[in-house]
Design a protein around this motif. Structure first.
Motif, PDB file in Angstrom:
ATOM      1  N   UNK A 230       0.692  -1.130   0.039  1.00  0.00           N
ATOM      2  CA  UNK A 230       0.044   0.084   0.009  1.00  0.00           C
ATOM      3  C   UNK A 230       0.666   1.234  -0.103  1.00  0.00           C
ATOM      4  N   UNK A 231       1.845   1.300   0.825  1.00  0.00           N
ATOM      5  CA  UNK A 231       2.704   2.456   0.878  1.00  0.00           C
ATOM      6  C   UNK A 231       3.385   2.568  -0.250  1.00  0.00           C
ATOM      7  N   UNK A 232       3.780   1.647  -1.291  1.00  0.00           N
ATOM      8  CA  UNK A 232       4.363   1.784  -2.651  1.00  0.00           C
ATOM      9  C   UNK A 232       3.278   2.026  -3.575  1.00  0.00           C
ATOM     10  N   UNK A 233       2.167   1.390  -3.450  1.00  0.00           N
ATOM     11  CA  UNK A 233       0.894   1.807  -4.415  1.00  0.00           C
ATOM     12  C   UNK A 233       0.255   3.283  -4.200  1.00  0.00           C
ATOM     13  N   UNK A 234       0.214   4.126  -3.072  1.00  0.00           N
ATOM     14  CA  UNK A 234      -0.340   4.962  -2.849  1.00  0.00           C
ATOM     15  C   UNK A 234       0.125   6.347  -3.821  1.00  0.00           C
ATOM     16  N   UNK A 235       1.646   6.326  -3.894  1.00  0.00           N
ATOM     17  CA  UNK A 235       2.091   7.407  -4.973  1.00  0.00           C
ATOM     18  C   UNK A 235       1.835   7.071  -6.303  1.00  0.00           C
ATOM     19  N   UNK A 236       2.028   5.612  -6.447  1.00  0.00           N
ATOM     20  CA  UNK A 236       1.651   5.320  -7.762  1.00  0.00           C
ATOM     21  C   UNK A 236      -0.015   5.645  -8.240  1.00  0.00           C
ATOM     22  N   UNK A 237      -0.792   5.586  -7.256  1.00  0.00           N
ATOM     23  CA  UNK A 237      -2.186   5.827  -7.327  1.00  0.00           C
ATOM     24  C   UNK A 237      -2.411   7.309  -7.587  1.00  0.00           C
ATOM     25  N   UNK A 238      -1.569   8.064  -7.035  1.00  0.00           N
ATOM     26  CA  UNK A 238      -1.507   9.486  -7.135  1.00  0.00           C
ATOM     27  C   UNK A 238      -1.085   9.839  -8.596  1.00  0.00           C
ATOM     28  N   UNK A 239       0.126   9.218  -8.930  1.00  0.00           N
ATOM     29  CA  UNK A 239       0.524   9.362 -10.232  1.00  0.00           C
ATOM     30  C   UNK A 239      -0.401   9.024 -11.368  1.00  0.00           C
ATOM     31  N   UNK A 240      -1.026   7.796 -11.124  1.00  0.00           N
ATOM     32  CA  UNK A 240      -2.149   7.479 -12.223  1.00  0.00           C
ATOM     33  C   UNK A 240      -3.252   8.322 -12.215  1.00  0.00           C
ATOM     34  N   UNK A 241      -3.639   8.973 -10.967  1.00  0.00           N
ATOM     35  CA  UNK A 241      -4.779   9.831 -10.820  1.00  0.00           C
ATOM     36  C   UNK A 241      -4.296  11.002 -11.685  1.00  0.00           C
ATOM     37  N   UNK A 242      -3.218  11.382 -11.645  1.00  0.00           N
ATOM     38  CA  UNK A 242      -2.922  12.845 -12.369  1.00  0.00           C
ATOM     39  C   UNK A 242      -3.074  12.431 -13.831  1.00  0.00           C
TER      40      UNK A 242
END
Length: 515
Positions: A230-242
């Motif tokens: 989850x810690x790794x996924x959250x920044x990736x989620x934000x990046x994908x969200x962008x």
């Protein structure tokens, strides 16, 4: 370490992605012919974008960026990969069930946020209704993404790459049946989407079981491994969200012009062909391979894999971008202009396609560069880069709208894509030689560009000669086929002559995974 055969993986994923994109063209041709640019197609495009947006955010974006490298390393080290995947499946299922329920409840708000221009006319209610039917697609596709990640990590790419083909295999007959029986074609279309999601999930689930891996649902728990994921996924989620915000911004701007959402959608489908066949193939195959090589300490093999992926990334997208830039109108008019799609629609789609063509190499290079970070479980820096790209995209889309209208989103997307590539390339310098192109690719890259430029001049000249044929309904298909064939012959002939590529390399790379 049992290596992943890079070129075989690229070709496998590329083949099935090509099949999906070709069938996708048939689907878009039917959509534009039977429905045509207008309120109904605008509504479908906006509704279908919602599950796709969240799928890319949670499944293909954040989840895969975290799950695939972690699973690949556990598979390489024989560190209970089945247990890890089962925990991830359970956690993902719970999260996506909640997301699906919330999305269907608050669908009017989602439509208003993503297509504000629809609020004043009939498109709003149509989009809300279509959205509630297609939104469950995200649940099936998110779970399918996990099983696809497992298959890719084990070097089995065929089933995961073939799964998206099922969407078009089911939609095309649904459209034809709906038209034949005199029903509302768009309703046949939207109800087929969740059915296709179920079919795709079943395919990758059965393929995973065939590998001998047993991944099961159980009570979700936040184990230390899941917390790390989850810690790794959250920044990736934000990046994908962008990146998804960029799409939404474009849709908001385009929704102010009737038909513009459909025009941009059609252009997007066309340039997505080389992006999907090459860019997606590179991203899918390169990420698990780099992850396993880094786990095994194989720096030389990692650089070789990155360079061959780079070579593959430029081989077809470069001439495709040139073709989309110099002859967009004949491509669009022959493929889409029929039925409810007029010549004015074709002209608008062609303009958008030419703008997107300038950004096509950048979209592909992003797929090449991002695995350098994700394989090292670094998702924070790509997120920061994506934020800057998002700000540029939003500024240009809204800022240019008063000047160039609905074309502003295409210009903004192209510019922000190149900014993203520049940031990723500069940031990757700290990874050392594993993130640098080898001598073979540096030698060939500029030759590929020369061959593509020669092809561009040749096809433009040929188009001028063939213009009368393109104006004749019975001959325009043959004229386009002749134009494409001529361009391919010029590109491959010139490239072979000046040393841009060597057919023998394909055979050699298919037999081995490193020098």
């Amino acid at each position: 370490m049992k290596p992943i055969r890079l070129m075989r993986g690229f070709l496998t994923v590329g083949f099935w992605t090509l099949a999906s994109r070709v069938l996708g063209f048939v689907r878009e041709i039917l959509l534009l012919s039977l429905i045509g640019p207008g309120p109904v197609l605008d509504a479908f495009v906006a509704a279908f974008r919602l599950p796709n947006m969240f799928r890319r955010l949670f499944a293909e974006g954040a989840f895969n960026a975290a799950f695939v490298p972690m699973f690949s390393k556990r598979l390489e080290g024989d560190e209970n990969p089945e247990g890890f995947a089962s925990d991830a499946l359970s956690l993902l299922s719970t999260a996506v069930v909640l997301l699906t329920a919330l999305g269907m409840i608050f669908m009017p708000a989602l439509v208003w946020l993503t297509a504000e221009g629809f609020a004043a006319d009939e498109r709003f209610d149509l989009t809300v209704g279509f959205g509630r039917i297609v939104f469950p697609y995200i649940f099936f596709m998110s779970l399918a993404a996990l099983f696809s990640g497992v298959l890719n990590a084990t070097g089995r790419f065929a089933a995961a790459a073939a799964a998206p083909v099922l969407l078009n295999i089911l939609i095309i007959p649904a459209l034809l049946i709906g038209h034949a029986v005199g029903g509302d074609v768009v309703l046949w279309l939207v109800w087929t989407v969740p059915v296709a999601g179920i079919a795709q999930l079943l395919l990758v689930w059965s393929a995973t079981r065939a590998t001998g891996l047993r991944i099961r649902l159980k009570a979700p728990r936040l184990s230390p491994e899941m917390r790390q994921m989850v810690r790794i996924a959250l920044p990736a989620a934000f990046a994908s969200g962008v990146s998804q915000i960029n799409l939404v911004v474009g849709q908001i701007v385009a929704s102010a012009t009737p038909g513009a959402v459909s025009w941009l959608y059609a252009a997007d489908r066309l340039y997505q062909l080389p992006l999907g066949v090459i860019g997606i193939a590179v991203g899918i195959v390169l990420l698990p391979d780099l992850s396993r090589r880094l786990k095994a300490g194989d720096a030389e093999g990692a650089r070789y894999a990155f360079s061959r992926a780079g070579e593959f990334s430029m081989f077809l997208p470069t001439p495709a971008a040139v073709a989309f830039l110099v002859i967009p109108l004949p491509l669009v008019s022959v493929l889409f202009e029929r039925g409810a799609t007029s010549g004015d629609d074709s002209a608008a789609i062609a303009v958008a396609l030419a703008i997107y063509a300038i950004g096509l190499p950048a979209f592909v290079l992003q797929k090449l560069l991002q695995p350098l970070y994700f394989a090292r479980e670094d998702t924070k820096r790509p997120f920061r880069y994506a934020v800057w790209a998002m700000l540029v995209n939003a500024g240009l889309a809204f800022g240019l709208q008063p000047l160039i209208g609905w074309m502003a989103p295409a210009v903004a997307a192209t510019t922000s894509a190149w900014l993203m590539v520049l940031q990723l390339a500069i940031g990757a310098r700290q990874f050392g030689d594993t993130a640098k192109f080898d001598a073979r690719l540096r030698r060939r890259l500029w030759r590929i560009c020369i061959a593509a430029a020669v092809m561009g001049g040749a096809v433009w000249s040929a188009w001028v000669v063939l213009i009368p044929w393109f104006g004749t309904p019975g001959w325009r298909y043959l004229a386009l086929l002749a134009l494409i064939s001529f361009g391919m012959a010029v590109y491959f002939g010139t490239g072979r002559l000046i040393g841009a590529f060597d057919p023998a390399d394909l055979k050699a790379a298919a037999r081995r995974s490193k020098p």
